[in-house]
Design an enzyme around this catalytic site. Structure first.
Site, mmCIF file in Angstrom:
data_model
loop_
_atom_site.group_PDB
_atom_site.id
_atom_site.type_symbol
_atom_site.label_atom_id
_atom_site.label_comp_id
_atom_site.label_asym_id
_atom_site.label_seq_id
_atom_site.Cartn_x
_atom_site.Cartn_y
_atom_site.Cartn_z
ATOM 1 N N HIS A 160 55.203 7.216 24.640
ATOM 2 C CA HIS A 160 56.104 8.156 24.404
ATOM 3 C C HIS A 160 56.810 8.789 25.621
ATOM 4 O O HIS A 160 57.933 9.510 25.524
ATOM 5 C CB HIS A 160 55.445 9.151 23.318
ATOM 6 C CG HIS A 160 54.717 10.440 24.203
ATOM 7 N ND1 HIS A 160 53.215 10.213 24.047
ATOM 8 C CD2 HIS A 160 54.976 11.517 24.945
ATOM 9 C CE1 HIS A 160 52.717 11.370 24.774
ATOM 10 N NE2 HIS A 160 53.649 12.047 25.079
ATOM 11 N N ASP A 191 50.042 3.942 22.076
ATOM 12 C CA ASP A 191 50.872 5.086 23.095
ATOM 13 C C ASP A 191 50.538 4.902 24.579
ATOM 14 O O ASP A 191 50.051 5.772 25.272
ATOM 15 C CB ASP A 191 50.523 6.573 22.718
ATOM 16 C CG ASP A 191 51.465 7.713 23.045
ATOM 17 O OD1 ASP A 191 52.355 7.215 23.876
ATOM 18 O OD2 ASP A 191 51.326 8.705 22.777
ATOM 19 N N SER A 269 51.095 14.466 29.589
ATOM 20 C CA SER A 269 51.103 13.186 28.923
ATOM 21 C C SER A 269 50.864 12.072 29.934
ATOM 22 O O SER A 269 52.004 12.201 30.764
ATOM 23 C CB SER A 269 52.157 13.045 27.966
ATOM 24 O OG SER A 269 52.012 13.851 26.768
#
Length: 589
Positions: A160, A191, A269
């Site tokens: 993402h 992901d 992230s």
């Protein structure tokens, strides 16, 4: 599943400690004593100096207050403030405790030092498609994330972070220079993404991090990355709270994840969660509305992603058995299907027609074992030290085209069956990252395949705001054959040719001139190859659209010009039409 998907976010928030502040805590000298105590040996003096700081840090890092507790920090019963310092008579025990804490703190500091030459900041420019107007993109946006170097001169980050990217840059710690990066592979289900950098200057002084193993409960981890609130690298510490399959918010899939109580802020992230001197996982999402509940992608999922890329050169996907199961926890249900008291398993209730299990299994089979591992009545299998995990994890760790041995109970008899596993695509795609949406425009009617990203355009509450019938089909219907799509009439661009049909938008197209529509390419070929005077579309609720074909073809160019649309069909349909034209020409010659 929908509630979980809505409550999970790819980014989380809390506080963090920088490496610099960690150094200050570890090297802070003790305050001057009020009275001159008798001389102490050097180790005893160090123990007395560091004990208050290390004890408080230890109390915080081991999360003595459960994250599910209604108490906040300092509200756990009467245990407020730092723990008491042991008396002089208990000096040996104090030294042992502090020695362990010093070793733990030293290991954490060493892990941070290791990460400084491995963790990078990722800068992404992205532009997502507009599914209401599929011939154009939305405005570009800039975002930031984290990543870390792994063996083979590759950078691991989250999918993402680079989804729908148009340009990617990376910057290493302590450098003002940004280097261009290319996306080598992306796995949106898990992901994860791999980046490469061509610049030799970038790799000068960079070290790769080794992948470790799944940490046990209450083991400490340090999450390293570049969260919001500053530009420098940041470190947060916490412990492992839970290990189980979890809904991945980005890919909407169920894969193993590790829940931790370390703070993960926006920008974390893709950063590594370090345990000792190895990577225990990749930070990727948090639980919305909860404090300090973050999730990291565990090493088995990471290795499965990397091995798939190395073997096939691209992301190969995660396997699924293609069945829906019901728990067999009710004794009456088990007796009805002839299960003996010592038997456990789950009831097969639905099978995907595209899966290999469709020709092997039958509805109402009882799945007793998967590859020799007994399946409990709640669908779980043993995992490590008295932990349990759903048997879906065993399926997801299989490589495409691998076989699994299933032990089932059918009509009161036990059977062992071999099933080939492979990734399966849903009838309605859950995501459409890194690709342009397909569309076809004829006489002002905009036809598209139904996708969940299209439904997401109705807003955050898309489940309630989007057309109910389309939403139910997207979430529950299974494909009957490969390549099948649900083609819908998304909107009507007004023109004289389609007046009176404007209220038929957001309906599924069932037939074109009496032929059932398989997918958008099939609909396009049926329309373009029409030889009749009238063109008829059959929609939901027995609605019908009839057009004079030649007049409709002339109206198409008029509508495209009025709405400044560059093409009547998406690039994939243009290529398909060109291929079909070449084949027809070769057959004629």
């Amino acid at each position: 599943m929908l509630v979980a998907a809505r409550s999970l976010r790819r980014l989380s928030s809390s506080s963090s400690l920088s490496v610099r502040s960690l150094c200050r805590v570890r090297l802070h000298p003790p305050p001057p004593p009020h009275s001159a105590p008798p001389p102490l040996p050097p180790l005893r003096a160090l123990t007395r100096a560091l004990l208050p700081h290390l004890a408080a840090a230890h109390r915080f890092s081991t999360a003595s207050c459960s994250t599910s507790s209604p108490f906040r920090l300092g509200e756990c019963g009467g245990a407020q403030g730092p723990p008491a310092i042991p008396e002089e008579a208990e000096g040996d025990e104090a030294e042992e405790e502090v020695g362990a804490l010093v070793r733990h703190d030293t290991d954490a500091y060493a892990a941070v030092e290791l990460a400084l030459d491995s963790v990078v900041k990722v800068f992404t420019v992205s532009s997502s498609p507009n599914y209401f107007l599929p011939w154009q993109n939305k405005a570009q946006r800039e975002s930031m994330g984290s990543g870390f170097v792994i063996p083979g001169r590759r950078i691991m980050t989250n999918a993402h972070v680079v989804a729908d990217h148009t340009f990617v840059l990376v910057r290493k710690h302590g450098s003002p220079t940004k280097y261009k990066a290319e996306v080598q592979a992306v796995g949106h289900e898990c992901d994860l993404a791999l980046l490469t950098v061509e610049s030799e200057e970038f790799w000068d002084g960079m070290n790769s991090l080794e992948l470790g193993d799944i940490p046990f409960l209450q083991e400490a981890v340090a999450v390293v990355g570049y969260p919001q609130g500053g530009d420098n690298i940041s470190v947060t510490k916490g412990v492992v709270s839970r290990v189980e399959p979890t809904q991945y918010a980005h890919g909407a899939t169920q894969l193993m994840a590790i829940q931790i109580d370390a703070a993960i802020n926006p920008g974390n992230s893709g950063g590594p969660a370090i345990m000792g001197d190895k990577v225990a996982g990749v930070a990727f999402q948090n639980l919305s509305g909860a404090e300090n509940i973050g999730y990291i992608i565990p090493v088995p999922v990471i290795k499965r992603f990397i091995s798939g890329v190395e073997e096939s050169g691209k992301y190969s996907g995660f396997c699924t058995l293609g069945i829906s199961c019901q728990a067999m926890e009710n004794i009456q249900l088990r007796e009805c299907f002839g299960m003996r008291p010592e038997m456990t398993g789950v009831l097969v209730s639905r099978i995907n027609p595209l899966s290999d299990a469709y020709r092997i299994l039958k509805k109402d089979d009882i799945l007793l074992e998967f590859d020799g591992v007994p399946v409990a009545n709640d669908g779980t299998v043993p995992f490590r030290n008295r932990e349990r995990i759903t048997f879906d994890h065993l399926v997801s760790m299989k490589k495409p085209e691998e076989t699994a041995i299933l032990k089932v109970l059918r009509d009161g008899k036990e059977q062992e069956l071999s099933v080939t596993l492979r990734p399966l695509q849903p009838l309605v795609p859950v995501h459409q990252f890194d690709k342009l949406p397909s569309y076809y425009i004829f006489a002002g009617f905009v036809f598209i395949p139904l996708t969940q990203p299209y439904l997401h355009e109705f807003g955050e509450d898309w489940y309630n705001a989007s057309p109910r019938r389309l939403c139910e089909r997207a979430l529950r219907e299974l494909p009957k054959k490969a390549g099948e799509q649900l083609v819908i009439l998304s909107q009507v661009l007004m023109d004289d040719i389609n007046v009176g049909y404007e209220r038929l938008a957001e309906m599924q197209v069932k037939k074109v001139n009496g032929v059932e529509v398989e997918n958008l390419k099939h609909l396009c070929s049926l329309v373009e190859g029409c030889t009749k005077e009238n063109l008829r579309f059959d929609l939901d609720d027995e609605r019908v659209i009839v057009l004079k074909y030649q007049n409709a073809r002339l109206a198409t160019s008029r509508v495209l010009k009025r709405h400044r649309i560059p093409s009547a069909m998406s690039s994939d349909l243009v290529e398909e039409q060109a291929t079909n034209g070449e084949m027809e020409a070769s057959c004629t010659s």
